[in-house]
Design an enzyme around this catalytic site. Structure first.
Site, PDB file in Angstrom:
ATOM      1  N   ASP A  81       0.927  -1.211  -0.046  1.00 24.09           N
ATOM      2  CA  ASP A  81       0.023  -0.146  -0.046  1.00 24.09           C
ATOM      3  C   ASP A  81       0.985   1.311   0.055  1.00 24.09           C
ATOM      4  O   ASP A  81       1.776   1.272   0.700  1.00 24.09           O
ATOM      5  CB  ASP A  81      -0.876   0.079   1.269  1.00 24.09           C
ATOM      6  CG  ASP A  81      -2.042   1.073   1.401  1.00 24.09           C
ATOM      7  OD1 ASP A  81      -2.461   1.438   0.243  1.00 24.09           O
ATOM      8  OD2 ASP A  81      -2.258   1.415   2.368  1.00 24.09           O
ATOM      9  N   GLU A 133      -1.851   5.932  -8.608  1.00 25.86           N
ATOM     10  CA  GLU A 133      -2.842   7.055  -8.168  1.00 25.86           C
ATOM     11  C   GLU A 133      -2.868   8.155  -9.100  1.00 25.86           C
ATOM     12  O   GLU A 133      -1.537   8.574  -9.335  1.00 25.86           O
ATOM     13  CB  GLU A 133      -2.698   7.210  -6.712  1.00 25.86           C
ATOM     14  CG  GLU A 133      -3.614   8.170  -6.077  1.00 25.86           C
ATOM     15  CD  GLU A 133      -3.566   8.167  -4.503  1.00 25.86           C
ATOM     16  OE1 GLU A 133      -3.373   7.230  -3.905  1.00 25.86           O
ATOM     17  OE2 GLU A 133      -3.711   9.303  -4.326  1.00 25.86           O
ATOM     18  N   ASP A 255      -8.558   0.818   6.382  1.00 26.33           N
ATOM     19  CA  ASP A 255      -7.713   0.772   7.357  1.00 26.33           C
ATOM     20  C   ASP A 255      -8.083   1.619   8.849  1.00 26.33           C
ATOM     21  O   ASP A 255      -8.122   0.772   9.783  1.00 26.33           O
ATOM     22  CB  ASP A 255      -6.272   1.498   6.812  1.00 26.33           C
ATOM     23  CG  ASP A 255      -5.136   1.459   7.832  1.00 26.33           C
ATOM     24  OD1 ASP A 255      -5.237   0.649   8.800  1.00 26.33           O
ATOM     25  OD2 ASP A 255      -4.032   2.338   7.906  1.00 26.33           O
TER      26      ASP A 255
HETATM   27  P1  13P Z   1      -8.985   4.926   5.597  1.00 27.97           P
HETATM   28  O1  13P Z   1      -8.026   5.867   6.349  1.00 27.97           O
HETATM   29  O2  13P Z   1     -10.307   5.491   4.947  1.00 27.97           O
HETATM   30  O3  13P Z   1      -8.988   3.416   6.326  1.00 27.97           O
HETATM   31  O4  13P Z   1      -8.171   4.576   4.171  1.00 27.97           O
HETATM   32  C1  13P Z   1      -7.107   3.823   3.978  1.00 27.97           C
HETATM   33  C2  13P Z   1      -6.344   3.481   2.807  1.00 27.97           C
HETATM   34  O5  13P Z   1      -6.909   4.041   1.834  1.00 27.97           O
HETATM   35  C3  13P Z   1      -5.196   2.883   2.781  1.00 27.97           C
HETATM   36  O6  13P Z   1      -4.491   3.185   1.584  1.00 27.97           O
END
Ligand code: 13P
Length: 316
Positions: A81, A133, A255
């Site tokens: 990520d 992205e 997350d």
């Molecule tokens: P949140 O903070 O909304 O959980 O998003 C997490 C996210 O996009 C990780 O890449």
């Protein structure tokens, strides 16, 4: 069973979205696998740069491999990520990852394309797919903080050109969400029109929604009642997950909500049992609660109940 992200996307496209959940430690790993097995959902494990260095990247990989043995029926992809180029290359070389995300969204359009293309060339040579992205989400994600005035939505025409030139396999689009527990500060909700326009220009291309935690208000109230200070926290309406999936969003990142479950469980436990100081009683409650949370999200994402059909398709 660790599978490719590409295969999961092909099977999910237009029908449901895969939950992409970040993990950091053993309790989260166990809760995550249990929740996905309880709801019979294929899923994506997200590993951030911060999570790789929290204990050690090898520790995290070993925990996931162990979970794969403990839950032999699980079907999932492993994903980096928000990687930078160096981290992407490290993950590609490790042989552990199904896909990597190169996040060069803070760079100029051309530099974002160039960085994504370099990563895509290396990743594709090893059968690994690449998420990129375009546009910028607001909020805080580990060491990346983007103020609301710098955040901007993805331009659909640019998205079509970006996909063509960068060779990315999926695209995280900024459609109004932000990372963290304080979303929509001063701005409006989700821009489905942006996803619709991108889909018209690149039909069939998998899209990704970051910043998708729902920040449940009962969770926030319980945290605050147990000494937390999260006044004003809010998130995405989870009833929007499935409509987004039908428009080609194949992966929805969650997350923050997992951290809220952790915070609520630990705050309440130690408030109510001030004489306790053991890891395991509270860890056991957290694993149960996180598993329940994951299962509930999979129902909303539409991924619940798809595991057998996905496994059968992948084992053909
Ligand atoms: P949140 O903070 O909304 O959980 O998003 C997490 C996210 O996009 C990780 O890449």
């Amino acid at each position: 069973m660790i599978v490719t992200t590409k295969q999961l996307f092909e099977l999910a496209y237009g029908k449901y979205a895969l939950g992409a959940y970040n993990i950091n430690n053993a309790e989260q790993t166990m809760g995550l696998f249990r929740g996905n097995m309880d709801s019979k959902a294929p899923f994506i494990i997200q590993i951030s740069k911060g999570a790789r260095s929290y204990t050690n990247k090898l520790m995290l990989e070993a925990m996931i491999r162990a979970a794969d043995e403990i839950f032999p029926d699980a079907v999932f992809a492993t994903h980096l990520d928000h990687g930078d180029e160096a981290t992407c290359y490290d993950c590609i070389d490790s042989g552990f990852y199904s896909s990597v995300m190169i996040d060069a969204s803070h760079e100029s359009f051309d530099e974002n394309i160039a960085a994504t293309r370099r990563v895509a060339d290396k990743a594709h040579a090893k059968g690994i797919s690449v998420e990129a992205e375009l546009g910028q989400l607001g909020g805080v994600e580990e060491d990346i903080a983007v103020s609301e005035d710098k955040a901007h939505l993805t331009d659909p025409k640019q998205a079509a050109e970006f996909i063509e030139r960068s060779k990315c396999d999926s695209l995280a689009c900024a459609i109004g969400t932000s990372h963290g527990a304080f979303k929509f500060a001063g701005s409006q909700g989700l821009h489905f029109d942006v996803i619709e326009q991108i889909q018209k220009l690149v039909p069939g291309f998998p899209l990704v929604m970051h910043g998708s935690s729902s920040v449940p208000q009962d969770e926030v109230a319980r945290i605050n009642a147990a000494g937390g200070k999260l006044a004003g926290a809010k998130g995405v309406d989870p009833a929007q997950y499935l409509p987004a999936a039908k428009l080609g969003v194949c992966k929805i990142n969650i997350d923050t909500d997992g951290r809220l479950v952790w915070t609520r469980v630990h705050r309440e436990f130690f408030r109510d049992k001030p004489d306790k100081f053991d890891f395991r009683p509270v860890g056991t409650i957290f694993m149960d609660e996180y598993a329940k949370f994951i299962a509930s999200r999979n129902v909303l994402l539409g991924s619940a109940g798809h595991i057998d059909e996905v496994r059968a398709a992948l084992q053909k």
